[in-house]
Design a protein around this motif. Structure first.
Motif, PDB file in Angstrom:
ATOM      1  N   ILE A  16      21.338   9.021  40.885  1.00  0.00           N
ATOM      2  CA  ILE A  16      21.378   8.326  39.595  1.00  0.00           C
ATOM      3  C   ILE A  16      22.153   9.159  38.574  1.00  0.00           C
ATOM      4  N   LYS A  17      21.875  10.460  38.530  1.00  0.00           N
ATOM      5  CA  LYS A  17      22.562  11.346  37.590  1.00  0.00           C
ATOM      6  C   LYS A  17      24.062  11.378  37.835  1.00  0.00           C
ATOM      7  N   LYS A  18      24.468  11.293  39.096  1.00  0.00           N
ATOM      8  CA  LYS A  18      25.888  11.337  39.455  1.00  0.00           C
ATOM      9  C   LYS A  18      26.586   9.998  39.252  1.00  0.00           C
ATOM     10  N   GLY A  19      25.813   8.958  38.963  1.00  0.00           N
ATOM     11  CA  GLY A  19      26.410   7.644  38.758  1.00  0.00           C
ATOM     12  C   GLY A  19      26.581   6.840  40.027  1.00  0.00           C
ATOM     13  N   GLU A  20      26.035   7.331  41.140  1.00  0.00           N
ATOM     14  CA  GLU A  20      26.108   6.568  42.381  1.00  0.00           C
ATOM     15  C   GLU A  20      25.196   5.349  42.318  1.00  0.00           C
ATOM     16  N   LEU A  21      24.107   5.482  41.587  1.00  0.00           N
ATOM     17  CA  LEU A  21      23.228   4.353  41.269  1.00  0.00           C
ATOM     18  C   LEU A  21      23.277   4.155  39.760  1.00  0.00           C
ATOM     19  N   LEU A  22      23.704   2.976  39.325  1.00  0.00           N
ATOM     20  CA  LEU A  22      23.922   2.705  37.902  1.00  0.00           C
ATOM     21  C   LEU A  22      22.748   1.952  37.313  1.00  0.00           C
ATOM     22  N   ARG A  59       9.631  -0.394  38.199  1.00  0.00           N
ATOM     23  CA  ARG A  59       9.271  -1.375  39.219  1.00  0.00           C
ATOM     24  C   ARG A  59       9.003  -2.717  38.563  1.00  0.00           C
ATOM     25  N   ILE A  60       9.650  -3.752  39.086  1.00  0.00           N
ATOM     26  CA  ILE A  60       9.422  -5.117  38.623  1.00  0.00           C
ATOM     27  C   ILE A  60       8.741  -5.871  39.745  1.00  0.00           C
ATOM     28  N   LYS A  61       7.529  -6.347  39.489  1.00  0.00           N
ATOM     29  CA  LYS A  61       6.705  -6.965  40.519  1.00  0.00           C
ATOM     30  C   LYS A  61       7.436  -8.112  41.210  1.00  0.00           C
ATOM     31  N   GLY A  62       7.449  -8.058  42.522  1.00  0.00           N
ATOM     32  CA  GLY A  62       8.063  -9.114  43.308  1.00  0.00           C
ATOM     33  C   GLY A  62       9.560  -9.007  43.460  1.00  0.00           C
ATOM     34  N   LYS A  63      10.184  -8.018  42.780  1.00  0.00           N
ATOM     35  CA  LYS A  63      11.646  -7.896  42.843  1.00  0.00           C
ATOM     36  C   LYS A  63      12.103  -6.547  43.386  1.00  0.00           C
ATOM     37  N   GLY A  64      11.440  -5.475  42.986  1.00  0.00           N
ATOM     38  CA  GLY A  64      11.834  -4.157  43.455  1.00  0.00           C
ATOM     39  C   GLY A  64      11.832  -3.146  42.331  1.00  0.00           C
ATOM     40  N   THR A  65      12.428  -1.983  42.590  1.00  0.00           N
ATOM     41  CA  THR A  65      12.503  -0.904  41.609  1.00  0.00           C
ATOM     42  C   THR A  65      13.957  -0.726  41.178  1.00  0.00           C
ATOM     43  N   TYR A  66      14.185  -0.717  39.872  1.00  0.00           N
ATOM     44  CA  TYR A  66      15.550  -0.707  39.338  1.00  0.00           C
ATOM     45  C   TYR A  66      15.782   0.510  38.442  1.00  0.00           C
ATOM     46  N   VAL A  67      17.027   0.988  38.458  1.00  0.00           N
ATOM     47  CA  VAL A  67      17.415   2.136  37.640  1.00  0.00           C
ATOM     48  C   VAL A  67      17.379   1.742  36.169  1.00  0.00           C
ATOM     49  N   LEU A  68      16.724   2.559  35.359  1.00  0.00           N
ATOM     50  CA  LEU A  68      16.657   2.312  33.917  1.00  0.00           C
ATOM     51  C   LEU A  68      17.899   2.830  33.218  1.00  0.00           C
ATOM     52  N   ASN A  69      18.165   2.266  32.050  1.00  0.00           N
ATOM     53  CA  ASN A  69      19.292   2.713  31.233  1.00  0.00           C
ATOM     54  C   ASN A  69      18.831   3.869  30.346  1.00  0.00           C
ATOM     55  N   ARG A  70      19.369   5.059  30.593  1.00  0.00           N
ATOM     56  CA  ARG A  70      18.997   6.244  29.806  1.00  0.00           C
ATOM     57  C   ARG A  70      20.183   6.750  28.976  1.00  0.00           C
ATOM     58  N   THR A  71      21.222   5.914  28.836  1.00  0.00           N
ATOM     59  CA  THR A  71      22.393   6.337  28.089  1.00  0.00           C
ATOM     60  C   THR A  71      22.085   6.415  26.605  1.00  0.00           C
ATOM     61  N   ALA A  72      22.842   7.242  25.902  1.00  0.00           N
ATOM     62  CA  ALA A  72      22.649   7.404  24.455  1.00  0.00           C
ATOM     63  C   ALA A  72      23.073   6.138  23.722  1.00  0.00           C
ATOM     64  N   GLU A  73      22.376   5.834  22.644  1.00  0.00           N
ATOM     65  CA  GLU A  73      22.717   4.750  21.731  1.00  0.00           C
ATOM     66  C   GLU A  73      22.799   3.383  22.414  1.00  0.00           C
ATOM     67  N   LYS A 237      30.358  -0.294  28.080  1.00  0.00           N
ATOM     68  CA  LYS A 237      31.392   0.150  29.003  1.00  0.00           C
ATOM     69  C   LYS A 237      31.511  -0.936  30.071  1.00  0.00           C
ATOM     70  N   PHE A 238      32.720  -1.158  30.559  1.00  0.00           N
ATOM     71  CA  PHE A 238      32.912  -2.155  31.601  1.00  0.00           C
ATOM     72  C   PHE A 238      33.446  -1.501  32.860  1.00  0.00           C
ATOM     73  N   ALA A 239      32.848  -1.867  33.990  1.00  0.00           N
ATOM     74  CA  ALA A 239      33.328  -1.450  35.299  1.00  0.00           C
ATOM     75  C   ALA A 239      33.953  -2.665  35.972  1.00  0.00           C
ATOM     76  N   ILE A 240      34.780  -2.430  36.966  1.00  0.00           N
ATOM     77  CA  ILE A 240      35.495  -3.514  37.629  1.00  0.00           C
ATOM     78  C   ILE A 240      35.285  -3.422  39.132  1.00  0.00           C
ATOM     79  N   ILE A 241      34.955  -4.540  39.749  1.00  0.00           N
ATOM     80  CA  ILE A 241      34.918  -4.632  41.204  1.00  0.00           C
ATOM     81  C   ILE A 241      36.172  -5.370  41.639  1.00  0.00           C
ATOM     82  N   ALA A 242      36.956  -4.753  42.489  1.00  0.00           N
ATOM     83  CA  ALA A 242      38.201  -5.362  42.958  1.00  0.00           C
ATOM     84  C   ALA A 242      37.938  -6.215  44.197  1.00  0.00           C
TER      85      ALA A 242
END
Length: 260
Positions: A16-22, A59-73, A237-242
């Motif tokens: 997560i820290k390395k950005g492999e999981l966003l 953890r969201i019941k019935g869906k799974g565990t998701y990475v939280l947004n810890r970015t500044a601002e 910020k925007f990421a792009i999937i090609a």
């Protein structure tokens, strides 16, 4: 030696820290952890609880565990060209990242004459009647997105009766049985000043804004939705999937440095 669940959880937190999981990405499930690390159900469960207790995921019941947004601002990362990201919708994406969404409707009306828009160099048209929804979308009381959406009432009759916080993409698929074949998107950048008639962000100085134009297609020339949205440049910020694949179709994405 550290307990196994601690070492595995630290490995995932490092990803997560390395950005492999966003933010908004799903953390490996219990079954995936069991398969990958050859551990028991109990150890896998402890791994996920450890990641959640340290504030990296939720953890969201019935869906799974998701990475939280810890970015500044409250800076959000959004992925263009991703069918999965589009399907989630604004409110669901925010909830997954740990924010509280809020929507204020400025206009909800039916246009009898239809609407058109130029996206990725092509002219897209929705014949009337069309539902127009203009709403302001917040994360934890911070205005993030000024969104105007146009939806075909021929393809989606009575969709105007549904609440606006739904994922419209999911609704097209589940409630109306529409097979989405393509998503066309153009991202441009402009400078918005305090005096601008478009300034719903209450900014007091010139600020960069992203402008996203998109069309959702359910056939060669059949358009179910056209959207134009403004995003605060200091919050996104925007990421792009090609070349993402979706039912053997490819979504198109174009980035314009300057708005025409």
């Amino acid at each position: 030696m550290l307990p196994k669940f601690i070492s595995i959880s630290e490995t995932i937190i490092d990803r997560i820290k390395k950005g492999e999981l966003l933010p908004g990405d799903k953390v490996p499930s219990e079954n995936e952890l069991i398969s990958t690390y050859q551990i028991s159900n109990t150890t896998a469960r402890k791994c996920l609880l450890e990641i959640e207790s340290k504030g990296w995921a939720r953890r969201i019941k019935g869906k799974g565990t998701y990475v939280l947004n810890r970015t500044a601002e409250h800076q959000l990362l959004r992925t263009l060209g991703s069918i999965d990201s589009t399907r989630k919708g604004f409110d669901e994406s925010l909830k997954i990242e740990g924010f509280t969404p809020k929507n204020i409707i400025l206009e909800k009306t039916i246009l009898l004459d239809g609407i058109s828009s130029d996206i990725v160099g092509k002219h897209f048209i929705i014949e009337g009647p069309v539902l127009k929804i203009h709403q302001l979308r917040y994360a934890d009381d911070i205005l993030m997105k000024d969104e105007t959406r146009y939806i075909s009432l021929k393809l989606c009759p009575k969709i105007d009766r549904l609440p606006t916080e739904i994922s419209y993409f999911k609704t097209y698929e589940s409630d109306y049985g529409i097979k989405i074949t393509d998503v066309k998107q153009t991202l441009s950048v402009d400078i918005m000043g305090p005096e601008s008639a478009l300034n719903n962000f209450d900014i007091d100085k010139q600020t960069a804004v992203f402008i996203l134009d998109s069309a959702i297609l359910c056939g060669k020339d059949k358009v179910v939705e056209i959207e134009r949205s403004y995003y605060r440049g200091d919050k996104y910020k925007f990421a792009i999937i090609a070349n993402p694949e979706y039912n053997s179709s490819v979504s198109s994405f174009n980035l314009d440095k300057n708005k025409d």
